[in-house]
Design a protein around this motif. Sequence first.
Motif, mmCIF file in Angstrom:
data_model
loop_
_atom_site.group_PDB
_atom_site.id
_atom_site.type_symbol
_atom_site.label_atom_id
_atom_site.label_comp_id
_atom_site.label_asym_id
_atom_site.label_seq_id
_atom_site.Cartn_x
_atom_site.Cartn_y
_atom_site.Cartn_z
ATOM 1 N N ASP A 15 32.378 37.167 47.523
ATOM 2 C CA ASP A 15 32.446 36.236 46.399
ATOM 3 C C ASP A 15 32.667 37.037 45.113
ATOM 4 N N MET A 16 33.897 37.039 44.616
ATOM 5 C CA MET A 16 34.238 37.836 43.435
ATOM 6 C C MET A 16 33.544 37.330 42.175
ATOM 7 N N ASN A 17 32.954 36.140 42.230
ATOM 8 C CA ASN A 17 32.176 35.650 41.091
ATOM 9 C C ASN A 17 30.952 36.527 40.843
ATOM 10 N N ILE A 18 30.492 37.221 41.878
ATOM 11 C CA ILE A 18 29.366 38.153 41.724
ATOM 12 C C ILE A 18 29.769 39.284 40.779
ATOM 13 N N ILE A 19 30.971 39.835 40.973
ATOM 14 C CA ILE A 19 31.457 40.910 40.099
ATOM 15 C C ILE A 19 31.718 40.358 38.701
ATOM 16 N N LYS A 20 32.325 39.205 38.610
ATOM 17 C CA LYS A 20 32.616 38.602 37.304
ATOM 18 C C LYS A 20 31.337 38.374 36.511
ATOM 19 N N GLU A 21 30.303 37.913 37.163
ATOM 20 C CA GLU A 21 29.024 37.688 36.490
ATOM 21 C C GLU A 21 28.380 39.026 36.100
ATOM 22 N N ARG A 22 28.476 40.011 36.971
ATOM 23 C CA ARG A 22 27.943 41.349 36.680
ATOM 24 C C ARG A 22 28.586 41.906 35.404
ATOM 25 N N VAL A 23 29.912 41.774 35.309
ATOM 26 C CA VAL A 23 30.626 42.272 34.133
ATOM 27 C C VAL A 23 30.275 41.440 32.907
ATOM 28 N N ARG A 24 30.166 40.127 33.075
ATOM 29 C CA ARG A 24 29.815 39.261 31.939
ATOM 30 C C ARG A 24 28.453 39.654 31.354
ATOM 31 N N LYS A 25 27.511 39.969 32.225
ATOM 32 C CA LYS A 25 26.163 40.334 31.777
ATOM 33 C C LYS A 25 26.060 41.768 31.265
ATOM 34 N N ASN A 26 26.835 42.688 31.844
ATOM 35 C CA ASN A 26 26.627 44.109 31.574
ATOM 36 C C ASN A 26 27.787 44.846 30.925
ATOM 37 N N GLY A 27 28.964 44.243 30.842
ATOM 38 C CA GLY A 27 30.137 44.933 30.314
ATOM 39 C C GLY A 27 29.927 45.521 28.935
ATOM 40 N N HIS A 28 29.209 44.812 28.113
ATOM 41 C CA HIS A 28 28.979 45.276 26.736
ATOM 42 C C HIS A 28 28.170 46.573 26.669
ATOM 43 N N LYS A 29 27.523 46.951 27.753
ATOM 44 C CA LYS A 29 26.668 48.142 27.734
ATOM 45 C C LYS A 29 27.456 49.431 27.529
ATOM 46 N N GLY A 169 52.769 48.330 43.973
ATOM 47 C CA GLY A 169 51.669 48.492 43.038
ATOM 48 C C GLY A 169 50.648 47.372 43.163
ATOM 49 N N ALA A 170 49.742 47.331 42.211
ATOM 50 C CA ALA A 170 48.669 46.331 42.198
ATOM 51 C C ALA A 170 48.581 45.696 40.828
ATOM 52 N N ILE A 171 48.202 44.441 40.821
ATOM 53 C CA ILE A 171 47.939 43.739 39.561
ATOM 54 C C ILE A 171 46.446 43.486 39.492
ATOM 55 N N TYR A 172 45.837 44.075 38.478
ATOM 56 C CA TYR A 172 44.408 43.889 38.249
ATOM 57 C C TYR A 172 44.191 42.839 37.170
ATOM 58 N N GLN A 173 43.145 42.102 37.339
ATOM 59 C CA GLN A 173 42.680 41.196 36.297
ATOM 60 C C GLN A 173 41.699 41.992 35.443
ATOM 61 N N ILE A 174 41.880 41.941 34.126
ATOM 62 C CA ILE A 174 40.953 42.627 33.209
ATOM 63 C C ILE A 174 39.849 41.639 32.854
ATOM 64 N N LEU A 175 38.623 41.957 33.246
ATOM 65 C CA LEU A 175 37.497 41.076 32.952
ATOM 66 C C LEU A 175 36.905 41.352 31.574
ATOM 67 N N TYR A 176 36.940 42.624 31.169
ATOM 68 C CA TYR A 176 36.335 43.007 29.890
ATOM 69 C C TYR A 176 36.863 44.389 29.523
ATOM 70 N N ILE A 177 36.949 44.648 28.231
ATOM 71 C CA ILE A 177 37.355 45.974 27.752
ATOM 72 C C ILE A 177 36.326 46.469 26.752
ATOM 73 N N SER A 178 35.707 47.598 27.061
ATOM 74 C CA SER A 178 34.891 48.322 26.094
ATOM 75 C C SER A 178 35.819 49.306 25.425
ATOM 76 N N SER A 179 35.751 49.419 24.113
ATOM 77 C CA SER A 179 36.661 50.371 23.464
ATOM 78 C C SER A 179 36.043 50.917 22.189
ATOM 79 N N GLN A 180 36.679 51.996 21.721
ATOM 80 C CA GLN A 180 36.318 52.591 20.441
ATOM 81 C C GLN A 180 37.515 52.543 19.500
ATOM 82 N N PHE A 181 38.406 51.571 19.730
ATOM 83 C CA PHE A 181 39.545 51.405 18.822
ATOM 84 C C PHE A 181 39.057 50.898 17.500
#
Length: 181
Positions: A15-29, A169-181
């Motif tokens: 269930d890829m929603n598990i990863i999506k939720e993990r990123v939603r909760k923790n991506g900002h870290k 190749g592969a197409i990835y969905q970007i769930l979140y981007i942490s950056s220092q731009f």
Amino acid sequence: MLATQYKITLPSDYDMNIIKERVRKNGHKTDGFPGLKFKLYLITEKGLHNNLQNSYSPLYLWKDSNGLNKFLFEGYYDNILNSFGWQQVNVGIPLFDTTSPNILENTYLYHLRGAIMPQGSLNTLKEHIQKSIPPIHGAEFLVTYNPDQWKYDIFCFLKDINNLKVTSGAIYQILYISSQF
């Protein structure tokens, strides 16, 4: 600079929603993480965009090795080890980097990989790899190489993929981007 990526292959019924939720909760870290230019939280979903498997495959671009060392050896990477086990961390040396703050607007990453064949001189290698970059209008790119494996990776940042002609190749969905731009 250094690029790193680990690819966690997940079961086809995961269930890829598990990863999506993990990123939603923790991506900002990883926002503002020392030495990190950006981290893309990437997934593939089996059957979506011609992908053959489910995966979680974060891509990092480090300003130097200090940030990577901090991430790997000071407990941050332990979250991956505890959740998914030991992973091979692929390392690439940036050859071309056209990324700007505009990558924050992207929702997809198109990834191509190529082999660097044995040759008598590497003088024209950059030109050869540059010709391998797909002519996608307005796309930004990160191209890395690994002389240990003699491979190169082309990462194309895309807002949409409606007109993208994919033959490999592969197409990835970007769930979140942490950056220092």
